[in-house]
Write a protein that holds these residues in place. Sequence first.
Motif: not given
Length: 231
Positions: A30, A158, A160, A200, A203, A206, A209
Amino acid sequence: MRVALTFDDLLSRARSLPRGGRRAILGIAGGPGAGKSTLAGHLVRKLNGSGEPWAVHVPMDGFHLADAELDRLGRRDRKGAPDTFDAAGYAALLERLREEAYDDDVYAPGFERTLEQPLAGAVPVPAAARLVVTEGNYLLLDTGAWARVRPQLDEVWFCALDEEERLRRLIARHVEFGKSREEAVAWVERSDRRNAELVASTRARADLVVPASALPGASRPAGRAGLAAAD
């Protein structure tokens, strides 16, 4: 109706990763200030309870290059960018932690927030530990030595966090550790924002999330004194 992911769901998922007596490594990625180290710390504390350390938190930030080396390379003003870390050293540590022979404890570097410097041998990984939780910005980056990291991880999550909240927490953390608010905002705009945009873009690689609703303390500014990883 889809049920929202909770921290308890994450806890169960992390607990299930080690199989057949084999050690597992969970990565949490992240952007800066997204809550990675907070999530890693909560997971490890909950998984261990009051018993022996079954899970251990090993931060990527222990592989920051020291300021003296960044000065030599002319990269001090970009501290936190991918090329200001020892990515190959980090990958090598993960490879070592995955080895099937767990006869000895392994010592990983940590990161001293007050000094903003890495500390060698600061994080013990006992031979009996079955889960290593590692977190950092660039776990999913597929360029250079960073490409050696993802194959060592059983899963990567990840974080978010809402962008406005992430920036608020990040600025607050810089202020807590010595910058004026003006200096903190300038650093975020000059360096952290660029790094966050790169993170980002990874992402989609991953396995999971993690929404803000599942992140511990997502509504509070991050900040911890002493030995810690940067979110």
